[in-house]
Design a protein around this motif. Sequence first.
Motif, mmCIF file in Angstrom:
data_model
loop_
_atom_site.group_PDB
_atom_site.id
_atom_site.type_symbol
_atom_site.label_atom_id
_atom_site.label_comp_id
_atom_site.label_asym_id
_atom_site.label_seq_id
_atom_site.Cartn_x
_atom_site.Cartn_y
_atom_site.Cartn_z
ATOM 1 N N ASP A 221 -5.827 -11.119 1.991
ATOM 2 C CA ASP A 221 -6.812 -11.083 0.895
ATOM 3 C C ASP A 221 -6.588 -12.159 -0.160
ATOM 4 O O ASP A 221 -7.277 -12.186 -1.163
ATOM 5 N N ARG B 189 -12.390 -13.019 6.152
ATOM 6 C CA ARG B 189 -12.755 -11.707 5.595
ATOM 7 C C ARG B 189 -14.265 -11.490 5.651
ATOM 8 O O ARG B 189 -14.721 -10.352 5.852
ATOM 9 N N HIS C 291 0.822 -1.221 0.000
ATOM 10 C CA HIS C 291 0.000 0.000 0.000
ATOM 11 C C HIS C 291 0.858 1.275 0.000
ATOM 12 O O HIS C 291 0.335 2.370 0.199
HETATM 13 MG MG MG Z 1 -6.400 -5.540 2.008
#
Ligand code: MG
Length: 139
Positions: free
Chosen positions: A120, A87, A54
């Motif tokens: 993820d 998730r 990120h």
């Molecule tokens: Mg993520």
Amino acid sequence: MAIERTLAIVKPDATRKGVVGEAIRAAEEAGLTPVAIRRIHLTRAQAEGFYAVHRARPFFADLTAFMSEGPVVVMALEGPDAIATWRRLLGATDPGKAEEGTLRRRFGTNIQANGFHGSDGGETAAFEMGYFFAGLEIP
Ligand code: MG
Ligand code: ADP
């Protein structure tokens, strides 16, 4: 359903709220077993390493400051479809938009301090588990 492992984090806001047990309870009720657990106060550099994907996002500086502001509880969870299952238990990134009953909806603070992390995908899970646990710590 494949038996998988995923990396879960109780972020500093949720650790401070004392809801580590709620995360473990939700995981166990969904058939996920914590196979490794540790509590750690990340340095800024360690938080930056964890969130390196990120790096280019506008919230990177704030996110890594937040993730290093207090201790986190990191877990490797194992069970059927562990990555998607965990998730689903977390809900959407923004606690205000997360489905009723999800961990982020129940215990998240805001879109940044959203209480919990979940890998993820398979490659991400492998990288993230290796970031926190040595091979011998995950049987
Ligand atoms: Mg993520
Ligand atoms: P997720 O954790 O749901 O997979 P992302 O991978 O998109 O979400 O983002 C990683 C983390 O960065 C989020 O969990 C949250 O803590 C933070 N974050 C995401 N989007 C924002 C945003 N728009 N503003 C501030 N922080 C954000």
